[in-house]
Enzyme design. Structure first.
Site, PDB file in Angstrom:
ATOM      1  N   CYS A   1       0.608   0.826  14.800  1.00 31.43           N
ATOM      2  CA  CYS A   1       1.387   1.945  15.355  1.00 31.43           C
ATOM      3  C   CYS A   1       0.539   3.200  15.489  1.00 31.43           C
ATOM      4  CB  CYS A   1       2.638   2.184  14.509  1.00 31.43           C
ATOM      5  SG  CYS A   1       2.451   3.318  13.143  1.00 31.43           S
TER       6      CYS A   1
ATOM      7  N   GLU B   1       7.697  -6.354   6.630  1.00 33.35           N
ATOM      8  CA  GLU B   1       7.505  -6.383   8.083  1.00 33.35           C
ATOM      9  C   GLU B   1       6.997  -7.747   8.536  1.00 33.35           C
ATOM     10  OE1 GLU B   1       4.657  -4.523  11.498  1.00 33.35           O
ATOM     11  OE2 GLU B   1       5.108  -3.200   9.801  1.00 33.35           O
TER      12      GLU B   1
ATOM     13  N   SER C   1       5.452   7.527   5.112  1.00 31.00           N
ATOM     14  CA  SER C   1       6.804   7.585   4.561  1.00 31.00           C
ATOM     15  C   SER C   1       6.947   8.677   3.507  1.00 31.00           C
ATOM     16  CB  SER C   1       7.182   6.221   3.968  1.00 31.00           C
ATOM     17  OG  SER C   1       6.189   5.772   3.071  1.00 31.00           O
TER      18      SER C   1
ATOM     19  N   SER D   1       3.367   1.100  -0.420  1.00 31.92           N
ATOM     20  CA  SER D   1       3.223   1.552   0.964  1.00 31.92           C
ATOM     21  C   SER D   1       1.899   1.054   1.535  1.00 31.92           C
ATOM     22  CB  SER D   1       3.272   3.087   1.033  1.00 31.92           C
ATOM     23  OG  SER D   1       2.848   3.551   2.296  1.00 31.92           O
TER      24      SER D   1
ATOM     25  N   HIS E   1       8.967   2.773   2.309  1.00 31.41           N
ATOM     26  CA  HIS E   1       8.260   2.524   1.053  1.00 31.41           C
ATOM     27  C   HIS E   1       7.804   3.825   0.404  1.00 31.41           C
ATOM     28  CE1 HIS E   1       7.295  -1.923   2.177  1.00 31.41           C
ATOM     29  NE2 HIS E   1       8.494  -1.767   1.660  1.00 31.41           N
TER      30      HIS E   1
ATOM     31  N   HIS F   1       4.794  -8.856   2.706  1.00 26.03           N
ATOM     32  CA  HIS F   1       5.261  -7.564   3.204  1.00 26.03           C
ATOM     33  C   HIS F   1       6.519  -7.786   4.043  1.00 26.03           C
ATOM     34  CE1 HIS F   1       5.368  -3.743   5.388  1.00 26.03           C
ATOM     35  NE2 HIS F   1       4.586  -3.260   4.430  1.00 26.03           N
TER      36      HIS F   1
ATOM     37  N   CYS G   1      11.977   0.288  12.847  1.00 25.08           N
ATOM     38  CA  CYS G   1      11.142   1.134  13.695  1.00 25.08           C
ATOM     39  C   CYS G   1      10.994   0.484  15.067  1.00 25.08           C
ATOM     40  CB  CYS G   1       9.769   1.314  13.054  1.00 25.08           C
ATOM     41  SG  CYS G   1       8.588   2.175  14.121  1.00 25.08           S
TER      42      CYS G   1
END
Length: 323
Positions: free
Chosen positions: A202, A134, A275, A230, A49, A132, A104
């Site tokens: 993460c 993800e 990113s 993002s 993003h 989103h 990822c």
């Protein structure tokens, strides 16, 4: 207030900042695919993003599409760092597409957890932002077992079938503090809620939030370099405000900085989302230096050394090409 002089104006730059291992892996995967196979290389959704990264890869021959059905049959398609659902993998196979999965590894870990808990007949409360990519990918791993919890306000609306078989997972790019608070409130409602075996947020998201907390305590203004879509970059803006900065703004690049933001400011904090390439941060620092903020100090509360190997589909062909 004392008059500002050039020597009294300073910039605190957060470290770690910018590219995380998962983003670096995804971007390099597209670059290597273009070198290995030639253009066009199709990419489903934005590989990461960030507007600048997407435009740079487009200039080299990457073609970004929203859905797999837009990719010509038999072509190469790269799945973005945010991950995709099993249905997307199935669709790619049906269209005869050659896939490079740049998800990822930390997102893949959450997918694996979702499948495992669903296989044990747990209901999964997925903490994340609706829409989103993800979240859509993780939800697709076990749609009948997963219920989205989009922040604190959604906790009171959660309804479960069996409170004794309940686990939470999360999107990897959330605010650590807000997620902790959401989990705490969920556990007040459902004392039997169990934690995942390891933290889903993460390491890079956590590290960037730790660093921005430190600079926000000393800076009146924090500039976060990152794109509007993002999630982890937007969280950095929120964290900066929560931890002492009078103001914090998200900018795609140095051109977005407004001179009036700096009126009365002596200390500016600068960081960037996971990113964001470093060149965009350097341009922001150059712009600030031109405005009298030339004293730059890097603040590194935590070191980061994580690296991920390239997707296995790509590594195999690169080995053959080099032999």
């Amino acid at each position: 207030m004392e008059p500002q002089t050039p020597s009294s104006r300073r910039v605190l730059v957060a470290k770690p900042r910018g590219y995380c291992a998962g983003v670096d892996r995804a971007v390099v995967a597209v670059e290597k695919a273009l070198e290995q196979y030639g253009a066009p290389i199709y990419v489903r959704k934005q590989i990461v993003h960030n507007t600048h990264v997407v435009k740079t890869l487009e200039a080299r021959g990457a073609v970004f599409v929203e859905e797999t059905e837009e990719v010509p049959e038999g072509s190469i398609v790269v799945f973005s760092a945010h991950g995709v659902s099993p249905a997307v993998h199935d669709e790619a196979r049906q269209r005869g597409l050659r896939t490079i999965d740049a998800t990822c590894p930390l997102v893949t870990k959450v997918h694996n957890e979702a499948r495992r808990f669903a296989g044990q007949d747990y209901e999964i409360l997925l903490i994340g932002h609706e829409g989103h990519e993800e979240v859509e990918g993780t939800s697709g791993e076990a749609p009948e077992h997963i219920q989205l919890v989009d922040g604190l306000d959604a906790v009171d609306r959660v309804e479960v079938k069996d409170p004794s078989r309940l686990v939470w997972l999360s999107q990897t790019t959330l605010s650590v503090d807000e997620t902790t608070e959401t989990v705490s409130r969920l556990k007040q409602r459902f004392p039997g809620l169990i934690d995942p075996p390891s933290d889903d947020i993460c390491y890079a998201t956590q590290n960037r939030q730790i660093a921005v907390k430190e600079i926000a305590a000393e800076a009146q203004l924090v500039i976060v370099v990152g794109s509007e879509n993002s999630s982890n970059s937007k969280r950095l803006v929120e964290v900066a405000k929560d931890y002492g900065a009078d103001a914090s703004y998200l900018v795609d690049n140095a051109d977005f900085i407004q001179d009036e933001w700096l009126e009365g400011v002596t200390t500016v904090g600068v960081t960037s989302g996971a990113s964001v390439p470093e060149e965009l941060v350097e341009e922001v620092l150059a712009r600030l230096a031109g405005l009298g903020f030339g004293d730059v100090t890097e603040v590194e509360p935590v070191q980061e050394k994580m690296r991920f190997a390239l997707p296995h589909e790509l590594r195999k062909d690169l080995r053959v090409a080099s032999s």
